[in-house]
Design a protein around this motif. Structure first.
Motif, PDB file in Angstrom:
ATOM      1  N   GLN A 193      49.635  45.664  41.681  1.00  0.00           N
ATOM      2  CA  GLN A 193      49.101  46.938  41.207  1.00  0.00           C
ATOM      3  C   GLN A 193      47.855  46.733  40.352  1.00  0.00           C
ATOM      4  OE1 GLN A 193      52.569  48.616  39.324  1.00  0.00           O
ATOM      5  NE2 GLN A 193      53.751  48.361  41.175  1.00  0.00           N
ATOM      6  N   GLN A 194      48.033  46.397  39.071  1.00  0.00           N
ATOM      7  CA  GLN A 194      46.889  46.317  38.160  1.00  0.00           C
ATOM      8  C   GLN A 194      45.883  45.241  38.561  1.00  0.00           C
ATOM      9  OE1 GLN A 194      50.135  46.091  36.992  1.00  0.00           O
ATOM     10  NE2 GLN A 194      50.379  48.102  36.074  1.00  0.00           N
ATOM     11  N   GLY A 195      46.364  44.038  38.883  1.00  0.00           N
ATOM     12  CA  GLY A 195      45.467  42.931  39.193  1.00  0.00           C
ATOM     13  C   GLY A 195      44.471  43.235  40.296  1.00  0.00           C
ATOM     14  N   PRO A 196      44.920  43.681  41.464  1.00  0.00           N
ATOM     15  CA  PRO A 196      43.976  43.983  42.527  1.00  0.00           C
ATOM     16  C   PRO A 196      42.990  45.106  42.180  1.00  0.00           C
ATOM     17  CG  PRO A 196      46.145  43.627  43.447  1.00  0.00           C
ATOM     18  CD  PRO A 196      46.308  43.656  41.948  1.00  0.00           C
ATOM     19  N   ILE A 197      43.463  46.119  41.473  1.00  0.00           N
ATOM     20  CA  ILE A 197      42.562  47.214  41.090  1.00  0.00           C
ATOM     21  C   ILE A 197      41.465  46.700  40.166  1.00  0.00           C
ATOM     22  CG2 ILE A 197      42.409  49.354  39.731  1.00  0.00           C
ATOM     23  CD1 ILE A 197      45.190  50.070  40.887  1.00  0.00           C
ATOM     24  N   LEU A 198      41.837  45.883  39.196  1.00  0.00           N
ATOM     25  CA  LEU A 198      40.849  45.343  38.264  1.00  0.00           C
ATOM     26  C   LEU A 198      39.893  44.381  38.967  1.00  0.00           C
ATOM     27  CD1 LEU A 198      43.301  44.876  35.289  1.00  0.00           C
ATOM     28  CD2 LEU A 198      41.373  46.484  35.376  1.00  0.00           C
ATOM     29  N   SER A 199      40.406  43.617  39.926  1.00  0.00           N
ATOM     30  CA  SER A 199      39.547  42.732  40.708  1.00  0.00           C
ATOM     31  C   SER A 199      38.550  43.550  41.528  1.00  0.00           C
ATOM     32  CB  SER A 199      40.396  41.852  41.629  1.00  0.00           C
ATOM     33  OG  SER A 199      39.571  41.062  42.449  1.00  0.00           O
ATOM     34  N   ALA A 200      39.032  44.631  42.129  1.00  0.00           N
ATOM     35  CA  ALA A 200      38.144  45.496  42.922  1.00  0.00           C
ATOM     36  C   ALA A 200      37.049  46.113  42.057  1.00  0.00           C
ATOM     37  CB  ALA A 200      38.957  46.591  43.607  1.00  0.00           C
ATOM     38  N   ALA A 201      37.321  46.284  40.759  1.00  0.00           N
ATOM     39  CA  ALA A 201      36.332  46.844  39.834  1.00  0.00           C
ATOM     40  C   ALA A 201      35.345  45.784  39.344  1.00  0.00           C
ATOM     41  CB  ALA A 201      37.028  47.489  38.639  1.00  0.00           C
ATOM     42  N   GLY A 202      35.539  44.514  39.764  1.00  0.00           N
ATOM     43  CA  GLY A 202      34.588  43.461  39.421  1.00  0.00           C
ATOM     44  C   GLY A 202      35.022  42.517  38.330  1.00  0.00           C
ATOM     45  N   ALA A 203      36.273  42.608  37.899  1.00  0.00           N
ATOM     46  CA  ALA A 203      36.758  41.712  36.850  1.00  0.00           C
ATOM     47  C   ALA A 203      37.203  40.380  37.428  1.00  0.00           C
ATOM     48  CB  ALA A 203      37.924  42.365  36.104  1.00  0.00           C
ATOM     49  N   ASN A 204      37.175  39.363  36.597  1.00  0.00           N
ATOM     50  CA  ASN A 204      37.712  38.043  36.911  1.00  0.00           C
ATOM     51  C   ASN A 204      39.168  38.060  36.434  1.00  0.00           C
ATOM     52  OD1 ASN A 204      38.330  35.361  37.234  1.00  0.00           O
ATOM     53  ND2 ASN A 204      36.917  34.632  35.669  1.00  0.00           N
ATOM     54  N   VAL A 205      40.117  38.197  37.376  1.00  0.00           N
ATOM     55  CA  VAL A 205      41.507  38.514  37.043  1.00  0.00           C
ATOM     56  C   VAL A 205      42.431  37.326  37.253  1.00  0.00           C
ATOM     57  CG1 VAL A 205      43.472  39.994  37.625  1.00  0.00           C
ATOM     58  CG2 VAL A 205      41.149  40.937  37.656  1.00  0.00           C
ATOM     59  N   THR A 206      43.299  37.111  36.248  1.00  0.00           N
ATOM     60  CA  THR A 206      44.422  36.190  36.363  1.00  0.00           C
ATOM     61  C   THR A 206      45.694  37.000  36.178  1.00  0.00           C
ATOM     62  OG1 THR A 206      43.155  34.334  35.447  1.00  0.00           O
ATOM     63  CG2 THR A 206      45.561  34.150  35.406  1.00  0.00           C
ATOM     64  N   VAL A 207      46.593  36.924  37.159  1.00  0.00           N
ATOM     65  CA  VAL A 207      47.880  37.601  37.065  1.00  0.00           C
ATOM     66  C   VAL A 207      48.927  36.554  36.702  1.00  0.00           C
ATOM     67  CG1 VAL A 207      49.597  39.025  38.245  1.00  0.00           C
ATOM     68  CG2 VAL A 207      47.165  39.282  38.809  1.00  0.00           C
TER      69      VAL A 207
END
Length: 196
Positions: free
Chosen positions: A14-28
């Protein structure tokens, strides 16, 4: 966006992919491999980049101090017996000026018998802090254990615990949580805490 974000104990795609799609460098980061696999599946499906790491939210020693700009931590504190180490570790790995966005339940939910509550009946049965380990019979525990053992923390540990870890609470929000209690009280809580 360009921010480095830790989705703390928030696997599930949920949150991780959305934040990645917004351009963030995400670690879940999550204890459940099954939840992490959901993030990996969504990321692959949508052509997104994110990193998944398995671990206990109370021990973020895999990460260096001040590694993240933002920590997103929704509704997972109920799966650990003590939330205080979570706040201390979150503070350590967050950069100065960074934000911890956290969600958790009002402990009032845990005082009621859950089966009765699900039927709209308010049967006070437990005290806070709460634990499935001590609050349920053996038969009840066996029914719920496969979904995870739950713990109800005091508001002192949830909110003052963040402050004691060094955070400044900069925002507070309450909302409904989809139970019979919604008629009487908002039991979903969110805080925005800043590391200064």
């Amino acid at each position: 966006m360009g921010k480095t974000i830790l989705c703390l104990a928030s696997g599930g795609g949920q949150q991780g992919p959305i934040l990645s799609a917004a351009g963030a460098n995400v670690t879940v980061f999550d204890y459940s491999l099954k939840q992490l696999q959901k993030d990996e599946w969504v990321a692959k499906r949508d052509g997104l980049q994110l990193k998944t790491v398995q671990g206990d939210m109370r021990d973020l020693s895999i990460f260096e101090d001040e590694s993240f700009d933002v920590i997103v931590h929704p509704w997972s504190n109920g799966f650990v017996d003590s939330v205080l180490p979570v706040w201390r570790e979150a503070y350590r790995v967050l950069k100065k000026g960074g934000a911890l966005l956290s969600g958790f339940g009002n402990p009032v939910e845990y005082i009621f018998d859950v089966k009765a509550l699900n039927q709209g009946e308010f049967v006070v049965r437990h005290s806070i802090p709460y634990s499935d380990l001590t609050g349920l019979s053996k038969e009840e525990f066996e029914e719920v254990a496969s979904d995870g053992i739950l713990f109800g923390h005091t508001l002192h540990d949830q909110i003052q615990g963040q402050i004691d870890a060094g955070f400044l609470i900069a925002g507070f929000y309450e909302d409904k949580n989809g139970t019979a209690l919604d008629r009487y009280i908002d039991t979903s809580i969110a805080t925005r805490a800043i590391k200064y």
